[in-house]
Scaffold this motif. Structure first.
Motif, PDB file in Angstrom:
ATOM      1  N   ILE A  57       0.841  -1.220   0.000  1.00 23.37           N
ATOM      2  CA  ILE A  57       0.000   0.000   0.000  1.00 23.37           C
ATOM      3  C   ILE A  57       0.867   1.258   0.000  1.00 23.37           C
ATOM      4  CG2 ILE A  57      -2.074  -1.035   1.018  1.00 23.37           C
ATOM      5  CD1 ILE A  57      -1.117   0.069   3.772  1.00 23.37           C
ATOM      6  N   THR A  62       1.836  -2.875   4.117  1.00 20.55           N
ATOM      7  CA  THR A  62       0.931  -3.791   3.402  1.00 20.55           C
ATOM      8  C   THR A  62      -0.480  -3.720   3.972  1.00 20.55           C
ATOM      9  OG1 THR A  62       1.532  -5.533   4.968  1.00 20.55           O
ATOM     10  CG2 THR A  62       2.726  -5.503   2.866  1.00 20.55           C
ATOM     11  N   ILE A  63      -1.437  -4.099   3.102  1.00 24.67           N
ATOM     12  CA  ILE A  63      -2.785  -4.416   3.576  1.00 24.67           C
ATOM     13  C   ILE A  63      -2.737  -5.923   3.810  1.00 24.67           C
ATOM     14  CG2 ILE A  63      -3.627  -4.582   1.169  1.00 24.67           C
ATOM     15  CD1 ILE A  63      -6.399  -3.811   2.097  1.00 24.67           C
ATOM     16  N   ILE A  87      -4.245  -0.549  16.292  1.00 28.39           N
ATOM     17  CA  ILE A  87      -2.902   0.017  16.144  1.00 28.39           C
ATOM     18  C   ILE A  87      -2.341  -0.427  14.803  1.00 28.39           C
ATOM     19  CG2 ILE A  87      -0.567   0.026  17.098  1.00 28.39           C
ATOM     20  CD1 ILE A  87      -2.264  -0.404  19.826  1.00 28.39           C
ATOM     21  N   GLN A  94      -8.996  -2.731   7.620  1.00 22.53           N
ATOM     22  CA  GLN A  94      -9.376  -3.384   8.876  1.00 22.53           C
ATOM     23  C   GLN A  94     -10.226  -2.423   9.731  1.00 22.53           C
ATOM     24  OE1 GLN A  94      -7.865  -6.626  10.892  1.00 22.53           O
ATOM     25  NE2 GLN A  94      -9.937  -6.016  11.456  1.00 22.53           N
ATOM     26  N   GLU A 109      -1.920   5.378  13.656  1.00 25.32           N
ATOM     27  CA  GLU A 109      -0.918   5.060  12.629  1.00 25.32           C
ATOM     28  C   GLU A 109       0.282   5.975  12.880  1.00 25.32           C
ATOM     29  OE1 GLU A 109      -0.513   2.815   9.824  1.00 25.32           O
ATOM     30  OE2 GLU A 109       1.365   3.911   9.915  1.00 25.32           O
ATOM     31  N   LEU A 111       2.524   6.693  10.322  1.00 26.49           N
ATOM     32  CA  LEU A 111       2.899   7.338   9.062  1.00 26.49           C
ATOM     33  C   LEU A 111       1.756   8.231   8.547  1.00 26.49           C
ATOM     34  CD1 LEU A 111       4.608   4.242   7.381  1.00 26.49           C
ATOM     35  CD2 LEU A 111       5.727   6.170   8.533  1.00 26.49           C
ATOM     36  N   GLY A 137       1.754   3.848  18.395  1.00 20.39           N
ATOM     37  CA  GLY A 137       0.676   3.039  18.959  1.00 20.39           C
ATOM     38  C   GLY A 137       1.132   2.047  20.008  1.00 20.39           C
ATOM     39  N   SER A 138       2.442   1.777  20.093  1.00 22.93           N
ATOM     40  CA  SER A 138       2.892   0.830  21.126  1.00 22.93           C
ATOM     41  C   SER A 138       2.674   1.411  22.524  1.00 22.93           C
ATOM     42  CB  SER A 138       4.359   0.416  20.908  1.00 22.93           C
ATOM     43  OG  SER A 138       5.261   1.412  21.326  1.00 22.93           O
ATOM     44  N   ALA A 154       0.523  -4.991  13.490  1.00 19.90           N
ATOM     45  CA  ALA A 154       1.950  -5.026  13.169  1.00 19.90           C
ATOM     46  C   ALA A 154       2.617  -5.861  14.264  1.00 19.90           C
ATOM     47  CB  ALA A 154       2.520  -3.610  13.127  1.00 19.90           C
ATOM     48  N   VAL A 206       4.383  -6.923   9.099  1.00 19.04           N
ATOM     49  CA  VAL A 206       5.422  -5.887   9.135  1.00 19.04           C
ATOM     50  C   VAL A 206       5.610  -5.492  10.602  1.00 19.04           C
ATOM     51  CG1 VAL A 206       4.934  -4.985   6.812  1.00 19.04           C
ATOM     52  CG2 VAL A 206       3.740  -4.009   8.770  1.00 19.04           C
ATOM     53  N   PRO A 207       6.824  -4.996  10.948  1.00 20.53           N
ATOM     54  CA  PRO A 207       7.083  -4.704  12.366  1.00 20.53           C
ATOM     55  C   PRO A 207       6.344  -3.482  12.910  1.00 20.53           C
ATOM     56  CG  PRO A 207       9.004  -4.174  11.014  1.00 20.53           C
ATOM     57  CD  PRO A 207       8.009  -4.793  10.093  1.00 20.53           C
ATOM     58  N   LEU A 208       5.992  -3.586  14.182  1.00 22.98           N
ATOM     59  CA  LEU A 208       5.521  -2.434  14.951  1.00 22.98           C
ATOM     60  C   LEU A 208       6.782  -1.645  15.300  1.00 22.98           C
ATOM     61  CD1 LEU A 208       2.909  -1.355  16.559  1.00 22.98           C
ATOM     62  CD2 LEU A 208       3.936  -2.493  18.527  1.00 22.98           C
TER      63      LEU A 208
END
Ligand code: SAM
Length: 216
Positions: A57, A62-63, A87, A94, A109, A111, A137-138, A154, A206-208
């Motif tokens: 995306i 990614t979605i 998050i 989603q 988010e 970004l 978000g963490s 994530a 993908v990583p948080l």
């Protein structure tokens, strides 16, 4: 009623990728039939929006695969009365599914570009009442807590303590836990202030990126 090719693909996606793999919550299946997933991917990829996999995306994000969206949402056990924190807004797909199944949705988010695009897509679809935030978000969203449900889309190395703290009693947190490349989907239920953990199976996210995630 005449159905366009996206609608037909979407109905097939729900039957072949979601129901056939054991998800039978009719509210969730209906939401996935309703939300036009092709509106959440770059136009050039719209014909692949109903494929059985994740798609890029932009911004190296990614979605998620449709089945993963369904599995995580199912794991939240939503009845329609819950306040949910998501998050990793990403494309907003989603988010749109959650909004159809819960009372309130707050999504965060890191970004800007993705958040702006997700907010625009939801507005164009007439989904106006989601609260969007830009943050790490963490750390959760303390000024909106407590949440009945928290979904992290994530991968994190462990359960971020602020998220567990912001979960209401009886609340459920769903999060992929593990290394940067491979994880296990974890459901944590808060029971009398304590964690009850259930591992739901392998996954790849993908990583948080953040204080309780991975470094940038
Ligand atoms: N749920 C999204 C969808 O339906 O398109 C997919 C989300 S994508 C797999 C993961 C998202 O988490 C990315 O957009 C990424 O920028 C975001 N993210 C990563 N670390 C984050 C953090 N600390 N706080 C908020 N969002 C984060």
């Amino acid at each position: 009623m005449v159905k366009d090719s996206f609608t037909l693909k979407r109905h097939r996606m729900v039957e072949e990728q979601i129901r056939a793999r054991g998800i039978h919550d009719e509210r969730l299946l209906a939401a996935m039939r309703d939300i036009p997933r092709h509106r959440f991917v770059p136009t050039i990829l719209s014909t692949r929006a109903y494929d059985d996999g994740p798609l890029p995306i932009g911004e190296s994000q990614t979605i998620s695969q449709p089945y993963i969206v369904a599995e995580m949402t199912d794991a939240l056990k939503l009845s329609g009365t819950e306040k949910v924190l998501e998050i990793g807004t990403g494309s907003g797909y989603q988010t749109a599914i959650l909004r159809g199944l819960a009372r309130e949705v707050v999504t965060v988010e890191r970004l800007h570009l993705l958040q702006t695009s997700a907010e625009k897509t939801l507005r164009e679809l007439g989904i106006e009442d989601v609260r969007f935030r830009i943050a790490d978000g963490s750390l959760g969203i303390p000024d909106e807590a407590p949440f009945d449900r928290i979904i992290v889309t994530a991968a994190a190395p462990g359960v971020p303590p602020p998220l567990f703290a912001q979960l209401s009693n009886g609340g459920i947190l769903v999060i992929p836990i593990g290394g940067r490349w491979e994880q296990n989907l974890l459901r944590v239920t808060k029971e009398n202030g304590k964690e009850r953990k259930e591992f739901l199976g392998g996954c790849r996210f993908v990583p948080l990126i953040g204080q309780y995630g991975f470094p940038d």
